[in-house]
Motif scaffolding. Sequence first.
Motif, PDB file in Angstrom:
ATOM      1  N   ARG A  24     -10.969  18.721 -12.306  1.00 56.06           N
ATOM      2  CA  ARG A  24      -9.831  18.829 -11.401  1.00 56.06           C
ATOM      3  C   ARG A  24      -8.818  17.748 -11.740  1.00 56.06           C
ATOM      4  O   ARG A  24      -9.146  16.747 -12.359  1.00 56.06           O
ATOM      5  N   PRO A  25      -7.570  17.948 -11.310  1.00 53.12           N
ATOM      6  CA  PRO A  25      -6.542  16.957 -11.648  1.00 53.12           C
ATOM      7  C   PRO A  25      -6.921  15.584 -11.128  1.00 53.12           C
ATOM      8  O   PRO A  25      -7.681  15.460 -10.169  1.00 53.12           O
ATOM      9  N   LEU A  26      -6.383  14.562 -11.744  1.00 53.31           N
ATOM     10  CA  LEU A  26      -6.651  13.193 -11.336  1.00 53.31           C
ATOM     11  C   LEU A  26      -6.081  12.957  -9.942  1.00 53.31           C
ATOM     12  O   LEU A  26      -4.952  13.337  -9.643  1.00 53.31           O
ATOM     13  N   GLN A  27      -6.881  12.332  -9.081  1.00 52.76           N
ATOM     14  CA  GLN A  27      -6.474  12.116  -7.693  1.00 52.76           C
ATOM     15  C   GLN A  27      -6.266  10.626  -7.401  1.00 52.76           C
ATOM     16  O   GLN A  27      -6.844   9.782  -8.089  1.00 52.76           O
ATOM     17  N   VAL A  28      -5.511  10.354  -6.360  1.00 54.51           N
ATOM     18  CA  VAL A  28      -5.348   8.978  -5.893  1.00 54.51           C
ATOM     19  C   VAL A  28      -5.702   8.915  -4.419  1.00 54.51           C
ATOM     20  O   VAL A  28      -5.344   9.815  -3.649  1.00 54.51           O
ATOM     21  N   LEU A  29      -6.395   7.862  -4.028  1.00 55.62           N
ATOM     22  CA  LEU A  29      -6.802   7.691  -2.635  1.00 55.62           C
ATOM     23  C   LEU A  29      -5.687   7.030  -1.836  1.00 55.62           C
ATOM     24  O   LEU A  29      -5.206   5.955  -2.198  1.00 55.62           O
ATOM     25  N   LEU A  30      -5.289   7.690  -0.740  1.00 52.97           N
ATOM     26  CA  LEU A  30      -4.241   7.139   0.119  1.00 52.97           C
ATOM     27  C   LEU A  30      -4.717   7.109   1.560  1.00 52.97           C
ATOM     28  O   LEU A  30      -5.606   7.866   1.944  1.00 52.97           O
ATOM     29  N   ILE A  31      -4.112   6.230   2.319  1.00 49.88           N
ATOM     30  CA  ILE A  31      -4.372   6.218   3.761  1.00 49.88           C
ATOM     31  C   ILE A  31      -3.057   6.454   4.489  1.00 49.88           C
ATOM     32  O   ILE A  31      -1.979   6.148   3.971  1.00 49.88           O
ATOM     33  N   GLN A  32      -3.202   7.001   5.679  1.00 49.04           N
ATOM     34  CA  GLN A  32      -2.009   7.160   6.507  1.00 49.04           C
ATOM     35  C   GLN A  32      -1.965   5.988   7.478  1.00 49.04           C
ATOM     36  O   GLN A  32      -2.915   5.775   8.238  1.00 49.04           O
TER      37      GLN A  32
END
Lengths: 237, 237
Positions: A25-33
């Motif tokens: 799967r495409p490379l992901q980045v972890l984010l927070i709201q």
Amino acid sequence: MPYTYEYPRPALTVDCVIFGYENGRPLQVLLIQRAHDPYAGHWALPGGFVDMDEELHTAALRELEEESGMVNVFIEQLYTFGRPDRDPRGRVVSVAYYALVHLPDHPVRAASDARQVGWFSVDELPHLAFDHAGIVEAAINRLRGKLRYQPIGFELLPNHFSLSQLQELYEVVLGIPLNKRNFRTRILKMGVLEEVGKQEGVAHRPARLYCFDKEKYEQLASENYPNLLRRGVNFEI
Amino acid sequence: MPYTYEYPRPALTVDCVIFGYENGRPLQVLLIQRAHDPYAGHWALPGGFVDMDEELHTAALRELEEESGMVNVFIEQLYTFGRPDRDPRGRVVSVAYYALVHLPDHPVRAASDARQVGWFSVDELPHLAFDHAGIVEAAINRLRGKLRYQPIGFELLPNHFSLSQLQELYEVVLGIPLNKRNFRTRILKMGVLEEVGKQEGVAHRPARLYCFDKEKYEQLASENYPNLLRRGVNFEI
DNA sequence: ACAAAAGTGTTATTTGTACACCCATGC
DNA sequence: GCATGGGTGTACAAATAACACTTTTGT
């Protein structure tokens, strides 16, 4: 209880760019709201203020866990961002760290200071708080550079992986297709993969499975360091 | 007049590792002798506290000039050092910068906070204050890495330089001898040198003189970036 | 003529690159 | 037997590495 100093001091934070890889799967980045101002409701990198007695990378890991629940990550320092106007609260200097993890092994949950936590494809990022878009961009460049000359990435695969899986990993992180024949020749000739078995129960020729031989890699790397230097100039053009 | 914050803050400093190159002599590092405690009388990297409204790299340049008189330097961020015990005054986090300069073009003089200023050969450094020995080591590694794939270094030579001078530069920075024939073939084939004349008045065959064609380099570098990625894994072993 | 440093020829070997092709398995 | 990935052969081009050699200048 307030803290007083003779001269003014910038605040010091850490931010984490966690890349997640999973099976093609495409490379992901972890984010927070973010839960609080500034930028309440905006997506941002996990991070926060450094405590007085903790190492910078410890602070990064602590904030990562506090905000996203993620643990057991090998982070590396990326760069320190210090533009005077990068934070509306005043002068805040941030030391950024980054890591690449096997997404399925690292469950996340929103926690303190975060309303939500989520993975986003690197080329479909939402609008980010602060200068975090720039930090992510710097991290991608660094990751791609690093992947080329360091055996980062083997932890992102199952214990036993096929060469196709490995190639897929490289293609996803680099963002380009690679030639199968040449990829295999190259990676096998390096001599850092150990064959450990075969796939079973697949509806096609079963793939050979390999694991990464870390000792062998380290031995080769140290043996060849002088040659590396001797090669001298290169310029990557 | 004191400054008060709700939470404690580390102090933030910058330090500069300035490498000096001159005509075949060993690679040098710029150090200052500290005038005040802690480590009064010890040699250390030029550096100091970051002001509230200045960019980090501006702070580094300012401290460099204040303590050593050096100006017109292109610095680059190296790493941020933040071990809690690295400074006896308390928690001090330091963002380190580095640069490589043509030594004869950069006169120095001791100034504020410094008793003396001096150049030291990288392999004969005195005992350094704080964790500065580690910072210098990190900078050397980074410099060598960078020299290999970026055309840093051309500013360290006269406007018109011979290939022997260029080779000498590489040998001094990398710390190893290089093969003349292969160095020349390689560097000329890159096509970023423009021939601009000949030596005169030397008691041997006069060398061809070159200058660095920056435009050409940038054009080639951008054209070839995709190929670079395509090469994929490399591992430098 | 000689010293000194610049610059060149050549060759065996290793890598890079690009295609097309064969192989083993479950259904 | 066919679809599906896994895995291989090969051949030309280019880069690398190593060594010895020739050239041009001032004295």
